[in-house]
Structures are given as structure tokens and as C-alpha cells.
Motif scaffolding. Sequence first.
Motif, PDB file in Angstrom:
ATOM      1  N   HIS A  18       0.836  -1.212   0.000  1.00 51.01           N
ATOM      2  CA  HIS A  18       0.000   0.000   0.000  1.00 51.01           C
ATOM      3  C   HIS A  18       0.868   1.260   0.000  1.00 51.01           C
ATOM      4  CE1 HIS A  18      -3.309   2.715   0.950  1.00 51.01           C
ATOM      5  NE2 HIS A  18      -2.605   3.172   1.968  1.00 51.01           N
ATOM      6  N   GLU A  19       1.926   1.258   0.805  1.00 48.39           N
ATOM      7  CA  GLU A  19       2.800   2.430   0.888  1.00 48.39           C
ATOM      8  C   GLU A  19       3.515   2.701  -0.429  1.00 48.39           C
ATOM      9  OE1 GLU A  19       5.377   1.500   4.091  1.00 48.39           O
ATOM     10  OE2 GLU A  19       3.825   1.686   5.634  1.00 48.39           O
ATOM     11  N   GLY A  42      -8.677   3.525  -1.467  1.00 51.83           N
ATOM     12  CA  GLY A  42      -7.473   2.975  -0.844  1.00 51.83           C
ATOM     13  C   GLY A  42      -7.343   1.475  -1.028  1.00 51.83           C
ATOM     14  N   ARG A  87      -2.041   4.857  -4.041  1.00 53.28           N
ATOM     15  CA  ARG A  87      -3.107   4.998  -3.047  1.00 53.28           C
ATOM     16  C   ARG A  87      -2.573   5.261  -1.639  1.00 53.28           C
ATOM     17  NH1 ARG A  87      -7.989   2.190  -4.934  1.00 53.28           N
ATOM     18  NH2 ARG A  87      -7.626   1.433  -7.054  1.00 53.28           N
ATOM     19  N   ARG A  88      -1.277   5.498  -1.512  1.00 61.37           N
ATOM     20  CA  ARG A  88      -0.648   5.566  -0.191  1.00 61.37           C
ATOM     21  C   ARG A  88      -1.284   6.618   0.719  1.00 61.37           C
ATOM     22  NH1 ARG A  88       2.935   7.902  -3.737  1.00 61.37           N
ATOM     23  NH2 ARG A  88       3.929   5.880  -4.085  1.00 61.37           N
ATOM     24  N   ASP A  89      -1.847   7.674   0.153  1.00 69.25           N
ATOM     25  CA  ASP A  89      -2.464   8.721   0.969  1.00 69.25           C
ATOM     26  C   ASP A  89      -3.940   8.474   1.235  1.00 69.25           C
ATOM     27  OD1 ASP A  89      -0.062  10.157   1.121  1.00 69.25           O
ATOM     28  OD2 ASP A  89      -0.444  11.121  -0.817  1.00 69.25           O
ATOM     29  N   GLN A  90      -4.463   7.361   0.729  1.00 69.05           N
ATOM     30  CA  GLN A  90      -5.859   6.978   0.945  1.00 69.05           C
ATOM     31  C   GLN A  90      -5.932   5.895   2.023  1.00 69.05           C
ATOM     32  OE1 GLN A  90      -8.252   8.767  -0.523  1.00 69.05           O
ATOM     33  NE2 GLN A  90      -6.546   9.951  -1.407  1.00 69.05           N
ATOM     34  N   TYR A 140      -5.983   2.659   4.335  1.00 70.16           N
ATOM     35  CA  TYR A 140      -5.542   1.263   4.342  1.00 70.16           C
ATOM     36  C   TYR A 140      -6.334   0.584   5.447  1.00 70.16           C
ATOM     37  CZ  TYR A 140      -2.867  -2.902   5.499  1.00 70.16           C
ATOM     38  OH  TYR A 140      -2.503  -4.189   5.779  1.00 70.16           O
TER      39      TYR A 140
END
Length: 453
Positions: free
Chosen positions: A185-186, A237, A190-193, A195
Motif C-alpha cells: 500500500h505504501e 485505498g 493509493r498511499r495517501d488513501q 488502508y
Amino acid sequence: MSETILVVDDETALRDSLRELLEEEGYAVTVAADGEEALRHAAERGYDLVLLDMVMPGADGVEVMGRLKTVLPGAPVFIMTAFGSIESAVEAVKLGAAEYIVKPFDFSELLLKARRLFRERELMRVNQSLRETLRRSGMYSHMVGASPAMREVFALIERIGPTASTALITGESGVGKELVARAIHEKSPRRDQPYLPVNCAAIPPTLLESELFGHYKGSFTGAEARHEGYFRLAEGGTLFLDEIGSMPVELQGKLLRAIEQREIIPLGGRGVERVNVRILAAANRNLKEEAAAGRFREDLYYRLSMFEIAIAPLRDRREDIPPLVDWFVAQFNADFGKNVRGAAKEVIAAFLACDWRGNVRELKNIIERAMIMCDGEWINEQHLPAGFGQLCSQSPSPQFLRQALDRYERTLIADTLRSTENDKKRAAEILGVSLPSLYRKVRELGIEGGAGE
């Protein structure tokens, strides 16, 4: 390299006595009769410690300390105070002084406090150096491992992360499957959405559909309001479905539609709703075998396993154990306010011989317990749970143990020498060995840059 100390006191006799006594201990000492002189010295060079009188002509100790902090932001300050000024000294500690010492004081008490301070700072530098080494040589997004198996995992994360593809993360319980999901994910756009991790085995099968896809008011008995499911909460995310093998087969078809069509139908809903969620899943059982036995949908398995990341159990990558131990020790030092150097060699040997059925999670729990029990500088066998040795039934070869211990020692010694700027005497003190032993280890282990004076 000697630690530098700035002594600030308007009493000439005390000032000169402190300089003489501290220089006999090997410290480099500068003296000042008041705050203004102290500030001039501070502007010219850095100091590792400031001994500051509380009451002096002109500005008092608290005011001088505040001004010194701007010039020497990293230098701790010991406030020296007469008995009647203790209240002010306590206030100074609240404002940032490291210690206060009541006059007349025993020089041995001051020396003990100074030595403890310098030792703690040295250990902090060693820990920071070790963490940086782990980051460079085997730590990835809070995962530690330099083994070929873990390097392959890291490479897959780098390749998969930026895509929108699903991935199936497999491995025994405790190997760190969620850490891999978080790392993917990082690495993604989408890292700022959101998780959102969901343990499918922890939700009763009768409630799992509602929790995943949501429901409308009145859709079933007890549905008194609209409920947004995990797909809605993770919009934009990543949704991580752990232990997906426990999901009821009848629900797996709806999950497959959500992945392929990006559509869900909440319970009680009258039509489909669009969703934008990346799905990552994890399983500690063999889903291919589960699909062959009819306990898991074959089409869902193939959709999820477009990329499969298999994490090897810890017993199959024992070379990762020493760096994991150092990482957890550094982590718990920060959590518990301790300065434990690491685990003794016999403990590392015991860890290397252990089967670790609970994998990295079990190792972390053992280290956490040992750190709580340890009041010294090293984790010893006495800090391990009773009967721990009985878990270590299948020992690796003596040659493997020797190689793993050598790698552990090489990292520890090299980091300590780096943090002390190759000061062998100080490094030997930190490591708790004699200077000749340190020289011998440097030669035996071939530590680069450590052979010279």
C-alpha cells in the motif's frame, strides 16, 4: 576523543577544583565565571555537557540555560544549586535541565551522573547507527531481513506496489503478512488513501457480508440504520483481507464480482454501487488445495493469486534472526526508556537453534519479555522464559551457527566503531570486552577500517 565539559560558576575555588578533577578523569574542560563568558565559549565550540551554577551575578542559571540551549541545542545541562535554591533547580529541570546537584556535593556523585549521561548518549548513537545499518542492508518498511527469501519478497513489493493488481500473501501465522500488505500500500499511488485491514476469521460468517458490503435500514432484524461496509470505508485505498480462507464459499462469489466489476450490492440494496478499492489478501493455509477440495472458489483463488508472495517461516531463514533481534531491542529501548545493547552471544545461539513455530511474532514477544526482565546491558539466558531451550529441538549445523554469530558480531562491532569514530578504547568499553579482545575480533572478522590505531 574526550568528552568536552563547560563549567560555569562564579566561585573561583569550586570552578578550579572541578576543572582539575574532571581533567584527571580525561575530560576536556573549559571554565567560565558567569553567563556571558559561558555564552562566548559556547559560540566558539560545542560541548558535550554544561555544569551551570544556579545563582550567579547578572543572569541566573535558568536564564543562562535558556540562552545556552539556542547556542548548544544538543548539550545537556546539570544545574548546581545551594540547598535553599532547590525549588528553582527543580523548575530548571522542568525547563530542560538534565539534572540538578545540591551544593556541597560529593564529586563522585557528579562523576557518576556524568558518566551515566555520556554512556546513555553513546548507546543511543550505537542504536541509531544500528538502525541505519539495518535500513541499508535489510530493513524494508519495518520489515527486517537480509536473507535471499526476504530480498525476493522486497523485490516483489517494489514491482507490485505501484500497480492496481490484487495480490495473495501466504505464509504461516506470525511471519508478517500484514507488514507486506502495508508495504505494498505504501508503494502504491493509493498511499495517501485509507488502508483497512480486516481479519475475516474474527467476524462471524453471518455478519461478514454486512461488514464487507454494508446494509440498508430494515434489511434484516436489528438493522436500525444504514451501515457503510469496509468497501465503502476503504474507498480510494486498499482493503486487506486477512485469513481469507475462512470466508464462506457463498460469499466468495460476491467478493469476486467486487474485484472484477468494481461493484457491490449492500444488503437490502436495490442496485449495484460502484467502488474503487484495491484488494490484497492473505492466507495461512494452502488455498490451491482448498480450491481443489471445494472449500474455496477456484476462480477467486486464481484472481487473487495473480501475484502470490510467499513468506518463508523464520526457521527457514535463520540468518534473519540476529538483525531481527537488534531491531526489536532498539524498538523496545525506545518504548521502555532503556539502553540495552543487545542479546548475549549464547542467547543469539539459542535463538538460532529454535524452531520458532510462532515465527517473527513469537521472537518479538520473547524479546519484549526479555527487555522487561533485563536491568543490565545485555539480554542473557536468565531473561528468557523457563524451559525456552526445550523449544529448540532441531539445531542447525555448527558451521551455520558460527557463520551467523560471526555476521552478528561483525555488524555490532563495526557499528560501534563507526559511532565512536574508530576509538578502540571507547568501543571496547561499550561492547564490554578488553581492548586486546577487540583488536583480535577486528582481525578475525575482517572489519574494514578497524585495524589501525
